[in-house]
Design a protein around this motif. Structure first.
Motif, PDB file in Angstrom:
ATOM      1  N   ARG A   1     -25.857 -91.356   0.725  1.00  0.00           N
ATOM      2  CA  ARG A   1     -24.727 -90.723   1.404  1.00  0.00           C
ATOM      3  C   ARG A   1     -25.187 -90.272   2.784  1.00  0.00           C
ATOM      4  N   GLU A   2     -24.340 -90.428   3.763  1.00  0.00           N
ATOM      5  CA  GLU A   2     -24.725 -90.062   5.122  1.00  0.00           C
ATOM      6  C   GLU A   2     -24.299 -88.633   5.427  1.00  0.00           C
ATOM      7  N   GLY A   3     -25.171 -87.897   6.121  1.00  0.00           N
ATOM      8  CA  GLY A   3     -24.851 -86.543   6.525  1.00  0.00           C
ATOM      9  C   GLY A   3     -25.553 -85.503   5.685  1.00  0.00           C
ATOM     10  N   LEU A   4     -24.952 -84.314   5.612  1.00  0.00           N
ATOM     11  CA  LEU A   4     -25.540 -83.180   4.902  1.00  0.00           C
ATOM     12  C   LEU A   4     -25.019 -83.112   3.470  1.00  0.00           C
ATOM     13  N   LEU A   5     -25.832 -82.532   2.603  1.00  0.00           N
ATOM     14  CA  LEU A   5     -25.447 -82.390   1.195  1.00  0.00           C
ATOM     15  C   LEU A   5     -24.157 -81.590   1.090  1.00  0.00           C
ATOM     16  N   ASN A   6     -23.223 -82.111   0.305  1.00  0.00           N
ATOM     17  CA  ASN A   6     -21.929 -81.474   0.117  1.00  0.00           C
ATOM     18  C   ASN A   6     -21.631 -81.401  -1.370  1.00  0.00           C
ATOM     19  N   VAL A   7     -21.598 -80.196  -1.900  1.00  0.00           N
ATOM     20  CA  VAL A   7     -21.388 -80.000  -3.340  1.00  0.00           C
ATOM     21  C   VAL A   7     -20.046 -80.568  -3.791  1.00  0.00           C
ATOM     22  N   SER A   8     -19.033 -80.502  -2.943  1.00  0.00           N
ATOM     23  CA  SER A   8     -17.698 -80.957  -3.336  1.00  0.00           C
ATOM     24  C   SER A   8     -17.604 -82.467  -3.489  1.00  0.00           C
TER      25      SER A   8
ATOM     26  N   LEU B   1     -32.604 -74.638  -7.061  1.00  0.00           N
ATOM     27  CA  LEU B   1     -32.382 -74.923  -5.649  1.00  0.00           C
ATOM     28  C   LEU B   1     -33.631 -74.612  -4.852  1.00  0.00           C
ATOM     29  N   CYS B   2     -34.082 -75.573  -4.039  1.00  0.00           N
ATOM     30  CA  CYS B   2     -35.293 -75.351  -3.253  1.00  0.00           C
ATOM     31  C   CYS B   2     -35.201 -76.100  -1.932  1.00  0.00           C
ATOM     32  N   GLY B   3     -35.587 -75.419  -0.854  1.00  0.00           N
ATOM     33  CA  GLY B   3     -35.608 -76.013   0.479  1.00  0.00           C
ATOM     34  C   GLY B   3     -35.825 -74.941   1.517  1.00  0.00           C
ATOM     35  N   GLY B   4     -35.546 -75.258   2.765  1.00  0.00           N
ATOM     36  CA  GLY B   4     -35.678 -74.286   3.838  1.00  0.00           C
ATOM     37  C   GLY B   4     -34.588 -73.228   3.786  1.00  0.00           C
ATOM     38  N   ASN B   5     -34.755 -72.187   4.601  1.00  0.00           N
ATOM     39  CA  ASN B   5     -33.827 -71.057   4.574  1.00  0.00           C
ATOM     40  C   ASN B   5     -32.377 -71.489   4.773  1.00  0.00           C
ATOM     41  N   GLY B   6     -32.126 -72.269   5.844  1.00  0.00           N
ATOM     42  CA  GLY B   6     -30.763 -72.663   6.144  1.00  0.00           C
ATOM     43  C   GLY B   6     -30.136 -73.499   5.048  1.00  0.00           C
ATOM     44  N   PHE B   7     -30.916 -74.438   4.493  1.00  0.00           N
ATOM     45  CA  PHE B   7     -30.412 -75.287   3.417  1.00  0.00           C
ATOM     46  C   PHE B   7     -30.051 -74.456   2.197  1.00  0.00           C
ATOM     47  N   VAL B   8     -30.943 -73.581   1.773  1.00  0.00           N
ATOM     48  CA  VAL B   8     -30.697 -72.769   0.579  1.00  0.00           C
ATOM     49  C   VAL B   8     -29.470 -71.892   0.770  1.00  0.00           C
ATOM     50  N   GLN B   9     -29.339 -71.262   1.926  1.00  0.00           N
ATOM     51  CA  GLN B   9     -28.188 -70.405   2.170  1.00  0.00           C
ATOM     52  C   GLN B   9     -26.892 -71.208   2.164  1.00  0.00           C
TER      53      GLN B   9
ATOM     54  N   GLN C   1     -21.858 -72.967  -0.933  1.00  0.00           N
ATOM     55  CA  GLN C   1     -21.026 -74.017  -1.515  1.00  0.00           C
ATOM     56  C   GLN C   1     -20.911 -73.852  -3.032  1.00  0.00           C
ATOM     57  N   LEU C   2     -22.014 -73.518  -3.682  1.00  0.00           N
ATOM     58  CA  LEU C   2     -21.988 -73.311  -5.131  1.00  0.00           C
ATOM     59  C   LEU C   2     -21.114 -72.121  -5.502  1.00  0.00           C
ATOM     60  N   ARG C   3     -21.205 -71.064  -4.710  1.00  0.00           N
ATOM     61  CA  ARG C   3     -20.362 -69.888  -4.949  1.00  0.00           C
ATOM     62  C   ARG C   3     -18.882 -70.255  -4.817  1.00  0.00           C
ATOM     63  N   GLN C   4     -18.558 -71.043  -3.790  1.00  0.00           N
ATOM     64  CA  GLN C   4     -17.175 -71.483  -3.591  1.00  0.00           C
ATOM     65  C   GLN C   4     -16.717 -72.377  -4.731  1.00  0.00           C
TER      66      GLN C   4
END
Length: 397
Positions: free
Chosen positions: A341-348, A360-368, A373-376
């Motif tokens: 998939r192209e682009g950024l990870l999208n939970v939807s 969940l594991c990654g850099g600060n921005g990714f995790v936040q 998205q998971l909360r939504q």
């Protein structure tokens, strides 16, 4: 191996809670200045801490300073704000990282001395009255006592004396990944490494050309049981770059016994969603190795984000492990496109089991971003288990 419980039984006295509530905005507004003065004071008095314990790269970038001060401020906020989450999760992460560095109770006194001197220097003695100092002193020592107790429990579980976590370990294998990561396998030259939980990590200590002994933490990617530990090193930072350039089979490293508080993936009896970016894939590989060995029927959804196929560490092994699990699927996002998939990870965009436990594991921005998205998507916070490859534990509270 079990995770030592975090007991947070103390409560602030009402008069202290009132002062903390009133002064939190002031401390927060000056947090960067306070921490700069604090570390300058502490390293002037104890230069060995910067050379032999604290990560110089994090110090140079300011990450460690902000992490420590923000953790204390976050803990204080948890104590006085009923809408904040219980601080046990924050303290558990910090305690495991401290244990992996061999932190001992006496070092909390050193931090206290120089931190409170910095607060007075920045905010002035007129502002930091005796009552204000007493209230913040109470917060600090409540946090410190809880961490000291937790860390002692972790050392006891590991079967070591407080702080005695390092082992001389010989490198038995090295593999250079196409992504640039280096996979190292080590075996203790003395007492064997005990079993560990999937998702745990070790600290590795190396002596750099200037004589400084610096430390870096790496997640384990093998299954436990044979006395060997395997971890992946991404060449970023002076320790990792030195390891990539210099360490060969037969060399000896200082490696700690494993720590880390990601929960046992089998304990939930629910579907798992493993979400990672970049080198954050490593604890997920450890979990997949474990499931393939002992729980292959587990329902697993694996999501990974990277810049491109060329930078995707352990990609082949990830695909092999997913293929070996009958009820596992893999979704990959590449910013530069390609066979993903192209682009950024999208939970939807993907299937999310209703009752899943998410790792969940990654850099600060990714995790936040993924947490939001998971909360939504309606995933309860208690079912999202995070690991950050940075000192900013407070970001996960």
């Amino acid at each position: 191996m079990t995770t030592a419980p975090v007991a947070v039984g103390e409560e602030l006295a009402p008069q202290h809670a009132q002062i903390i509530s009133a002064t939190l905005p002031l401390v927060g507004a000056h947090i960067d200045e306070i921490t700069t003065v604090f570390y300058s004071r502490m390293f002037s008095a104890h230069p060995e801490l910067l050379r032999n314990l604290f990560n110089r790269g994090n110090q140079a970038q300011g990450a460690q300073q902000r992490a420590l001060a923000a953790s204390i401020a976050t803990y204080a906020t948890c104590l006085v704000d009923p809408n904040m989450p219980h601080p046990a999760e924050l303290l558990s992460r910090i305690g495991h990282k401290h244990a992996s560095l061999g932190i001992t109770a006496d070092q909390y006194g050193i931090v206290h001395e120089h931190l409170f001197a910095a607060i007075v220097e920045v905010l002035s003695a007129d502002t930091v009255t005796a009552d204000v100092a007493e209230a913040w002193d109470a917060v600090y020592w409540m946090m410190a006592r809880t961490l000291i107790e937790l860390e002692r429990g972790l050392y006891a579980e590991a079967g070591v004396e407080d702080g005695d976590v390092y082992r001389r370990a010989r490198v038995t294998a090295r593999e250079d990944e196409p992504s640039g990561a280096v996979l190292l396998t080590v075996r203790s030259m003395g007492r064997p490494f005990a079993a560990f939980r999937p998702g745990q990590y070790v600290s590795v200590g190396v002596t750099l050309p200037d004589g400084a002994r610096q430390l870096r933490q790496y997640s384990l990617i093998n299954t436990p049981g044979d006395g060997e530990l395997t971890f992946a090193v991404r060449p970023l930072g002076e320790v990792s770059n030195w390891i990539r350039a210099n360490v060969r089979v037969g060399d000896v490293l200082d490696v700690t016994v494993p720590f880390g508080d990601l929960p046992d993936p089998e304990a939930h009896h629910r579907p798992l969603v493993l979400v990672s970016a970049g080198i954050g894939i490593t604890p997920m590989i450890g979990i997949l190795e474990h499931l393939a060995a002992v729980a292959p029927a587990t329902t697993v959804r694996v999501w990974h984000a990277d810049r491109s196929a060329a930078t995707h560490p352990l990609g082949d092994r990830q695909r092999e492990l997913v293929a070996a699990l009958p009820d596992a699927t893999l979704e990959v996002w590449y910013e530069e496109g390609g066979q993903a998939r192209e682009g950024l990870l999208n939970v939807s965009d993907v299937e999310l089991p209703d009752d899943a436990e998410v790792y969940l594991c990654g850099g600060n921005g990714f995790v936040q971003a993924v947490r939001a998205q998971l909360r939504q998507a309606g995933v309860p916070a208690e079912r999202v288990h995070c690991e950050l490859f940075s000192p900013n534990d407070w970001l996960l509270s």
